[in-house]
Write a protein that holds these residues in place. Sequence first.
Motif, PDB file in Angstrom:
ATOM      1  N   VAL A  13     -29.442  -1.565  25.336  1.00  0.00           N
ATOM      2  CA  VAL A  13     -28.158  -1.704  26.021  1.00  0.00           C
ATOM      3  C   VAL A  13     -27.605  -0.296  26.176  1.00  0.00           C
ATOM      4  O   VAL A  13     -27.621   0.486  25.221  1.00  0.00           O
ATOM      5  CB  VAL A  13     -27.181  -2.573  25.195  1.00  0.00           C
ATOM      6  CG1 VAL A  13     -25.770  -2.537  25.798  1.00  0.00           C
ATOM      7  CG2 VAL A  13     -27.693  -4.003  25.101  1.00  0.00           C
ATOM      8  N   PHE A  15     -24.230   1.906  27.602  1.00  0.00           N
ATOM      9  CA  PHE A  15     -22.871   1.982  28.158  1.00  0.00           C
ATOM     10  C   PHE A  15     -22.764   3.270  28.958  1.00  0.00           C
ATOM     11  O   PHE A  15     -23.217   4.327  28.514  1.00  0.00           O
ATOM     12  CB  PHE A  15     -21.814   2.054  27.054  1.00  0.00           C
ATOM     13  CG  PHE A  15     -21.555   0.761  26.310  1.00  0.00           C
ATOM     14  CD1 PHE A  15     -22.184  -0.421  26.655  1.00  0.00           C
ATOM     15  CD2 PHE A  15     -20.644   0.744  25.245  1.00  0.00           C
ATOM     16  CE1 PHE A  15     -21.936  -1.606  25.964  1.00  0.00           C
ATOM     17  CE2 PHE A  15     -20.389  -0.434  24.552  1.00  0.00           C
ATOM     18  CZ  PHE A  15     -21.028  -1.606  24.906  1.00  0.00           C
ATOM     19  N   SER A  19     -16.644   1.944  32.072  1.00  0.00           N
ATOM     20  CA  SER A  19     -16.711   0.602  31.472  1.00  0.00           C
ATOM     21  C   SER A  19     -17.895  -0.211  31.971  1.00  0.00           C
ATOM     22  O   SER A  19     -17.777  -1.417  32.160  1.00  0.00           O
ATOM     23  CB  SER A  19     -15.407  -0.171  31.733  1.00  0.00           C
ATOM     24  OG  SER A  19     -14.299   0.561  31.262  1.00  0.00           O
ATOM     25  N   SER A  20     -19.037   0.430  32.226  1.00  0.00           N
ATOM     26  CA  SER A  20     -20.181  -0.358  32.669  1.00  0.00           C
ATOM     27  C   SER A  20     -21.256  -0.399  31.584  1.00  0.00           C
ATOM     28  O   SER A  20     -21.455   0.546  30.825  1.00  0.00           O
ATOM     29  CB  SER A  20     -20.716   0.171  33.997  1.00  0.00           C
ATOM     30  OG  SER A  20     -21.635   1.200  33.770  1.00  0.00           O
ATOM     31  N   SER A  21     -21.892  -1.568  31.532  1.00  0.00           N
ATOM     32  CA  SER A  21     -22.910  -1.834  30.519  1.00  0.00           C
ATOM     33  C   SER A  21     -24.157  -2.362  31.214  1.00  0.00           C
ATOM     34  O   SER A  21     -24.053  -3.148  32.153  1.00  0.00           O
ATOM     35  CB  SER A  21     -22.361  -2.889  29.545  1.00  0.00           C
ATOM     36  OG  SER A  21     -23.379  -3.428  28.755  1.00  0.00           O
ATOM     37  N   ASP A  49     -17.114  -1.992  19.571  1.00  0.00           N
ATOM     38  CA  ASP A  49     -18.052  -1.857  20.700  1.00  0.00           C
ATOM     39  C   ASP A  49     -17.305  -1.969  22.025  1.00  0.00           C
ATOM     40  O   ASP A  49     -17.609  -1.247  22.975  1.00  0.00           O
ATOM     41  CB  ASP A  49     -19.157  -2.916  20.603  1.00  0.00           C
ATOM     42  CG  ASP A  49     -20.024  -2.702  19.370  1.00  0.00           C
ATOM     43  OD1 ASP A  49     -20.467  -1.560  19.153  1.00  0.00           O
ATOM     44  OD2 ASP A  49     -20.243  -3.662  18.614  1.00  0.00           O
ATOM     45  N   LEU A  53     -16.905   0.804  24.978  1.00  0.00           N
ATOM     46  CA  LEU A  53     -17.276   0.528  26.375  1.00  0.00           C
ATOM     47  C   LEU A  53     -16.218   1.103  27.325  1.00  0.00           C
ATOM     48  O   LEU A  53     -16.537   1.621  28.386  1.00  0.00           O
ATOM     49  CB  LEU A  53     -17.423  -0.988  26.572  1.00  0.00           C
ATOM     50  CG  LEU A  53     -17.658  -1.490  28.003  1.00  0.00           C
ATOM     51  CD1 LEU A  53     -18.963  -0.940  28.574  1.00  0.00           C
ATOM     52  CD2 LEU A  53     -17.675  -3.013  28.041  1.00  0.00           C
ATOM     53  N   GLN A 329     -23.858  -9.188  27.185  1.00  0.00           N
ATOM     54  CA  GLN A 329     -22.532  -9.453  27.774  1.00  0.00           C
ATOM     55  C   GLN A 329     -21.895 -10.688  27.136  1.00  0.00           C
ATOM     56  O   GLN A 329     -20.684 -10.732  26.900  1.00  0.00           O
ATOM     57  CB  GLN A 329     -22.652  -9.640  29.298  1.00  0.00           C
ATOM     58  CG  GLN A 329     -21.316  -9.832  30.022  1.00  0.00           C
ATOM     59  CD  GLN A 329     -20.328  -8.687  29.765  1.00  0.00           C
ATOM     60  OE1 GLN A 329     -20.692  -7.515  29.863  1.00  0.00           O
ATOM     61  NE2 GLN A 329     -19.085  -9.029  29.412  1.00  0.00           N
TER      62      GLN A 329
END
Length: 364
Positions: A13, A15, A19-21, A49, A53, A329
Motif C-alpha cells: 500500500v 500513500f 490524500s491518495s492511496s 494511518d 494519509l 480501503q
Amino acid sequence: MPETAPPSTMRAVVFDQGSSSRLDRVPTPSPSAGEVLLRPIRVGVCGTDEHLLHGGFIAKFPLIPGHEIVAEIVGYGDGTHGPDIGTQVVVDPTVFCGDCPACKRGQPGYCSSFGSLGCDRAGGFAEFLVAQTSKIFPTNGLSPDVAVLAEPTACAMHGVDILALKPASDVLIFGAGPTGLILAQLLRMAGAARVTVAAPTASKLDLAKRQGASHTVQVDRSNPQVAEAELRRIAPEGFDAVVEATGSISVLEMGVGLTRNGGTILVYGLAGEQALAKVRPYEIFSRELTIKGSFAQAHCIDRALFALQSGQVSTEGIITSAIGLEQFQHALDNLHDSEQIKSVIIPNSTERDARSRVSVFTQN
Ligand SMILES: [Zn+2]
Ligand SMILES: [Zn+2]
C-alpha cells in the motif's frame, strides 16, 4: 543475507501527496548491516494511518504505512545476527537518532528527529519490510492476532507511566476504541481501584465491562449532558484521573469539570494540530488540576508483550476485521464504522483467505 532470496518486487500500500492511496508493486527492500528483512504476518490499522494519509503527524510521501507490525524474520544484513530465520517478532516502529540533546538525556521520545516505520519511512502494509535488528521482539508463541496489539498496548503503557496513578485511584476514561479498552485494563494493573469507561457505542462498552471496567456510561453525542450527569452521580467529588482517549475537544472540556480537586487530566487522544480547547486558568489554579500529555512510546514494547503474554491485558473482541492488502480501503472505512474496533491487514494472505478470516472475526 536472506537464506532464500525474496522476489525483486512486492505488493505494498502506498500513500501519496494529496490524500491518495494505491496498492502497487514496488522494489523489495534489502537489509543493510544492523537491519533485518521481515515478512509481515499481521499489521494493525489505526487512526494514525488516516492522519498520515492526509499529510498529518510526521508523514513523508510516498509512504508505505503500517506501524503495528507482527512479522517473521526472513534474513539479515551483512554481518548481522539475531533470532533464527522464521522467528515471529513484534516490531518497535520508533526510530531515534541517539545523538540529539533529548536522546542524550535518555528521553528518546522527545528525539528531535523522531521517526517511525510506517509514518516517515516504509512500514508494514507490504509483503516485506526492513527494520533495525535492535527493534524486534520475539513473541515466544503468542498468537499473532494478540501480538499485533503490542504496539498500541505499548503506547497505552507509556500513557499509564505518564499518569503515574496513586494506589486506589478512581479513574474515568473517555473512549472505548482499542486504546480505551487496553488503557482501562492497564490502569487497573497500575493502581486504579475503579475504572469507569464512557463512550457512545453500547457493544464496545459491553466489551469494556467483560474486560473488567467497573462502570460504563453511554455517551449520546448529541446530548452529552445526560452522560455528564451520570458520571457526576458515580463520582460526586470528581475522578482522581480523567483520561481523554477520543481526540474530541468537547470531551476534553467536559473531562476537566469531572476531575476531582487536585486531580489529573491525561490528554491521550489525537486532536487536530490546530484545535483549541476552552479551559479556565482560574479552575486549573484554584482546583490545583494537572494536565498531562502522552505521545507515542519509547522502550515499552517488551512490557506490552509481557502484559499480553501474562493474560493481564485481554484482547478478546478487539480485532473485528482481518483483511488482505487488496481491501486496504475497507480497513480505512472501518475507522468510521462505530461497530468496528480494530482492523488488521494480513499482507501475505490471498484475498480469499483474508475474506474467510473476516467472517471468523465478525461472528464473535
Ligand atoms: Zn497505531
Ligand atoms: Zn534524538
